[in-house]
Scaffold this motif. Structure first.
Motif, PDB file in Angstrom:
ATOM      1  N   VAL A  49      -9.061  67.269  15.969  1.00 29.23           N
ATOM      2  CA  VAL A  49     -10.272  66.864  15.246  1.00 29.23           C
ATOM      3  C   VAL A  49      -9.973  66.703  13.754  1.00 29.23           C
ATOM      4  O   VAL A  49     -10.427  65.743  13.114  1.00 29.23           O
ATOM      5  N   GLY A  50      -9.204  67.622  13.196  1.00 23.28           N
ATOM      6  CA  GLY A  50      -8.851  67.514  11.789  1.00 23.28           C
ATOM      7  C   GLY A  50      -8.056  66.259  11.482  1.00 23.28           C
ATOM      8  O   GLY A  50      -8.274  65.603  10.447  1.00 23.28           O
ATOM      9  N   SER A  51      -7.139  65.893  12.393  1.00 23.42           N
ATOM     10  CA  SER A  51      -6.353  64.672  12.202  1.00 23.42           C
ATOM     11  C   SER A  51      -7.241  63.439  12.234  1.00 23.42           C
ATOM     12  O   SER A  51      -7.065  62.506  11.433  1.00 23.42           O
ATOM     13  N   LEU A  52      -8.219  63.431  13.153  1.00 26.20           N
ATOM     14  CA  LEU A  52      -9.151  62.300  13.208  1.00 26.20           C
ATOM     15  C   LEU A  52      -9.970  62.208  11.922  1.00 26.20           C
ATOM     16  O   LEU A  52     -10.198  61.112  11.391  1.00 26.20           O
ATOM     17  N   ALA A  53     -10.411  63.354  11.409  1.00 28.46           N
ATOM     18  CA  ALA A  53     -11.202  63.354  10.173  1.00 28.46           C
ATOM     19  C   ALA A  53     -10.395  62.814   9.000  1.00 28.46           C
ATOM     20  O   ALA A  53     -10.908  62.034   8.187  1.00 28.46           O
ATOM     21  N   VAL A  54      -9.129  63.199   8.929  1.00 30.75           N
ATOM     22  CA  VAL A  54      -8.274  62.693   7.844  1.00 30.75           C
ATOM     23  C   VAL A  54      -8.108  61.185   7.950  1.00 30.75           C
ATOM     24  O   VAL A  54      -8.157  60.463   6.935  1.00 30.75           O
ATOM     25  N   LEU A  55      -7.929  60.683   9.173  1.00 34.78           N
ATOM     26  CA  LEU A  55      -7.780  59.241   9.360  1.00 34.78           C
ATOM     27  C   LEU A  55      -9.045  58.488   8.924  1.00 34.78           C
ATOM     28  O   LEU A  55      -8.961  57.435   8.281  1.00 34.78           O
ATOM     29  N   VAL A  56     -10.203  59.021   9.287  1.00 33.77           N
ATOM     30  CA  VAL A  56     -11.466  58.372   8.915  1.00 33.77           C
ATOM     31  C   VAL A  56     -11.644  58.375   7.392  1.00 33.77           C
ATOM     32  O   VAL A  56     -12.026  57.368   6.793  1.00 33.77           O
ATOM     33  N   ILE A  57     -11.369  59.518   6.762  1.00 32.70           N
ATOM     34  CA  ILE A  57     -11.506  59.604   5.306  1.00 32.70           C
ATOM     35  C   ILE A  57     -10.551  58.634   4.616  1.00 32.70           C
ATOM     36  O   ILE A  57     -10.912  57.934   3.656  1.00 32.70           O
ATOM     37  N   TRP A  81      -9.327  55.877   5.881  1.00 29.53           N
ATOM     38  CA  TRP A  81      -9.780  54.508   6.126  1.00 29.53           C
ATOM     39  C   TRP A  81     -10.914  54.128   5.179  1.00 29.53           C
ATOM     40  O   TRP A  81     -10.929  53.045   4.592  1.00 29.53           O
ATOM     41  N   ARG A  82     -11.869  55.027   5.031  1.00 28.56           N
ATOM     42  CA  ARG A  82     -13.023  54.731   4.181  1.00 28.56           C
ATOM     43  C   ARG A  82     -12.650  54.646   2.700  1.00 28.56           C
ATOM     44  O   ARG A  82     -13.366  54.027   1.909  1.00 28.56           O
ATOM     45  N   SER A  83     -11.553  55.277   2.329  1.00 30.06           N
ATOM     46  CA  SER A  83     -11.143  55.231   0.921  1.00 30.06           C
ATOM     47  C   SER A  83     -10.483  53.909   0.539  1.00 30.06           C
ATOM     48  O   SER A  83     -10.394  53.588  -0.644  1.00 30.06           O
ATOM     49  N   VAL A  84     -10.036  53.159   1.556  1.00 30.82           N
ATOM     50  CA  VAL A  84      -9.347  51.895   1.252  1.00 30.82           C
ATOM     51  C   VAL A  84     -10.038  50.689   1.863  1.00 30.82           C
ATOM     52  O   VAL A  84      -9.607  49.558   1.645  1.00 30.82           O
ATOM     53  N   MET A 132     -13.805  43.489  10.250  1.00 35.97           N
ATOM     54  CA  MET A 132     -14.370  44.047  11.485  1.00 35.97           C
ATOM     55  C   MET A 132     -13.405  43.892  12.658  1.00 35.97           C
ATOM     56  O   MET A 132     -13.218  44.809  13.449  1.00 35.97           O
ATOM     57  N   LYS A 133     -12.792  42.729  12.778  1.00 31.85           N
ATOM     58  CA  LYS A 133     -11.860  42.516  13.881  1.00 31.85           C
ATOM     59  C   LYS A 133     -10.678  43.476  13.791  1.00 31.85           C
ATOM     60  O   LYS A 133     -10.168  43.963  14.802  1.00 31.85           O
ATOM     61  N   VAL A 134     -10.249  43.764  12.555  1.00 33.39           N
ATOM     62  CA  VAL A 134      -9.132  44.687  12.375  1.00 33.39           C
ATOM     63  C   VAL A 134      -9.506  46.084  12.871  1.00 33.39           C
ATOM     64  O   VAL A 134      -8.735  46.762  13.559  1.00 33.39           O
ATOM     65  N   ILE A 135     -10.735  46.521  12.542  1.00 32.15           N
ATOM     66  CA  ILE A 135     -11.196  47.845  12.977  1.00 32.15           C
ATOM     67  C   ILE A 135     -11.235  47.938  14.496  1.00 32.15           C
ATOM     68  O   ILE A 135     -10.755  48.897  15.106  1.00 32.15           O
ATOM     69  N   LEU A 136     -11.821  46.919  15.124  1.00 34.54           N
ATOM     70  CA  LEU A 136     -11.916  46.926  16.581  1.00 34.54           C
ATOM     71  C   LEU A 136     -10.542  46.959  17.230  1.00 34.54           C
ATOM     72  O   LEU A 136     -10.316  47.669  18.214  1.00 34.54           O
ATOM     73  N   CYS A 137      -9.610  46.186  16.682  1.00 30.43           N
ATOM     74  CA  CYS A 137      -8.258  46.150  17.246  1.00 30.43           C
ATOM     75  C   CYS A 137      -7.591  47.522  17.148  1.00 30.43           C
ATOM     76  O   CYS A 137      -6.939  47.981  18.092  1.00 30.43           O
ATOM     77  N   LEU A 138      -7.765  48.187  16.008  1.00 33.90           N
ATOM     78  CA  LEU A 138      -7.175  49.513  15.843  1.00 33.90           C
ATOM     79  C   LEU A 138      -7.770  50.522  16.814  1.00 33.90           C
ATOM     80  O   LEU A 138      -7.064  51.319  17.426  1.00 33.90           O
ATOM     81  N   LEU A 139      -9.102  50.474  16.964  1.00 30.55           N
ATOM     82  CA  LEU A 139      -9.766  51.421  17.859  1.00 30.55           C
ATOM     83  C   LEU A 139      -9.355  51.210  19.305  1.00 30.55           C
ATOM     84  O   LEU A 139      -9.082  52.153  20.047  1.00 30.55           O
TER      85      LEU A 139
END
Length: 329
Positions: free
Chosen positions: A285-293, A295-298, A1-8
């Motif tokens: 928007v497409g770049s953000l979607a790719v980043l989210v996908i 992230w969720r895959s790993v 969780m801390k890693v996610i917050l730091c990235l955001l």
């Protein structure tokens, strides 16, 4: 969780705050207008960089004297200079150079107005800092130049991107998101066109301040949506985006007015610019979607806590911009 917050938060606060404008549409502009046979008036506008003119210079063809202009003076938005040149022969086919552009992250529009020919618009980039003056120009070349201008510069408009980023977080359904972004583009296309043709004339500073508030609104909607409330901004986001798009279009109009549009191809230039903006937004928007996908895959899915923390970060940055712009009135 801390890693996610730091990235955001790194993504949020990597964006500049000081002197942020609604749209960083500020290329250089060089106008060369023929006033007599062999005589041309030159108007040269350099972008402002931290209170100083950008380190670029316009160099006219060898047959023109003087090939360079005087030192520019500030008009509070950019650095401008004007002079008259004598050219021994016709300048069609001759090279114009924007010296120093190759090391800048910007571009320059050059407009030539011959007495007995149609105006010509050229777009100089870091990769094309030297170009030959064409003997004539087509509407298609104007379309390409303004499409590229809209595409590239929307990706440098920090608070516009922050608005789209907040919209991406708020609207989870892909088709609703695409519809909302398209409604946003359609709306600011309307006000941009009305302002270009002189139907609307709204002072820039208040528009910039309210644009910052529009991002604060989306941040609040993200927070309230996390409380389980049914929000219009989620159910019908295109309505909200259309309304705010009308406002953002006025911000574009102020910036585009500093550049100008080719008098004989205004409809093509406006259409191309708006299509470029739409393409830039959808690419973001497409770049953000790719980043989210990816992230969720790993890793684990992004939690509600991270979403709320991001919303508060967006709201904080936007309120900073709002206060800064109010102080600048």
């Amino acid at each position: 969780m801390k890693v996610i917050l730091c990235l955001l938060y790194a993504l949020l606060f990597a964006w500049p705050t000081g002197n942020a404008t609604a749209h960083a549409l500020d290329p250089g502009y060089l106008e060369i207008r023929q006033i007599a046979s062999g005589t041309w008036s030159v108007h040269w506008r350099k972008p402002d960089v931290n209170g100083k003119p950008m380190s670029i210079d316009a160099v006219l063809p060898d047959g023109c004297t003087p090939a360079r202009g005087p030192d520019p003076v500030s008009d509070s938005k950019a650095w401008v200079s004007s002079w008259v040149v004598e050219c021994r022969a016709g300048i069609a086919g001759q090279p114009i150079e924007i010296e120093g552009l190759a090391v800048q992250n910007n571009d320059v529009l050059v407009r030539l107005h011959p007495l007995q020919a149609e105006p010509t618009t050229l777009r100089f980039t870091p990769d094309t800092s030297v170009q030959n003056i064409p003997s004539e120009q087509t509407t298609w070349s104007v379309f390409i130049a303004y499409f590229q201008l809209g595409f590239e510069h929307i990706l440098e408009g920090w608070d516009h991107l922050l608005f789209v980023f907040a919209l991406f977080i708020l609207v989870r359904d892909p088709w609703r998101l695409v519809g909302a972004v398209t409604a946003f583009t359609l709306a600011h296309s309307i006000t941009l066109a009305l302002a270009t043709f002189g139907v609307l004339n709204v002072p820039g500073p208040p528009v910039e301040a309210v644009i910052a508030l529009s991002i604060v609104f989306l941040a609040m909607e993200i927070v309230k949506g996390g409380e389980g409330r049914s929000r219009l901004s989620k159910q019908k986001p295109w309505i909200v985006c259309f309304g705010f798009g009308l406002l953002h279009g006025l911000g574009f109009a102020g910036a585009l007015a500093d550049i100008g549009l080719p008098a004989n191809d205004i409809p093509a230039a406006l259409l191309a610019f708006n299509l470029g903006v739409e393409a830039g937004q959808l690419s973001f928007v497409g770049s953000l979607a790719v980043l989210v996908i990816a992230w969720r895959s790993v890793a684990l899915p992004i939690s509600q806590t991270a979403t709320l923390a991001t919303a508060y970060g967006i709201g904080s940055v936007s309120m900073y911009w709002f206060i800064e712009r109010i102080n600048g009135f």
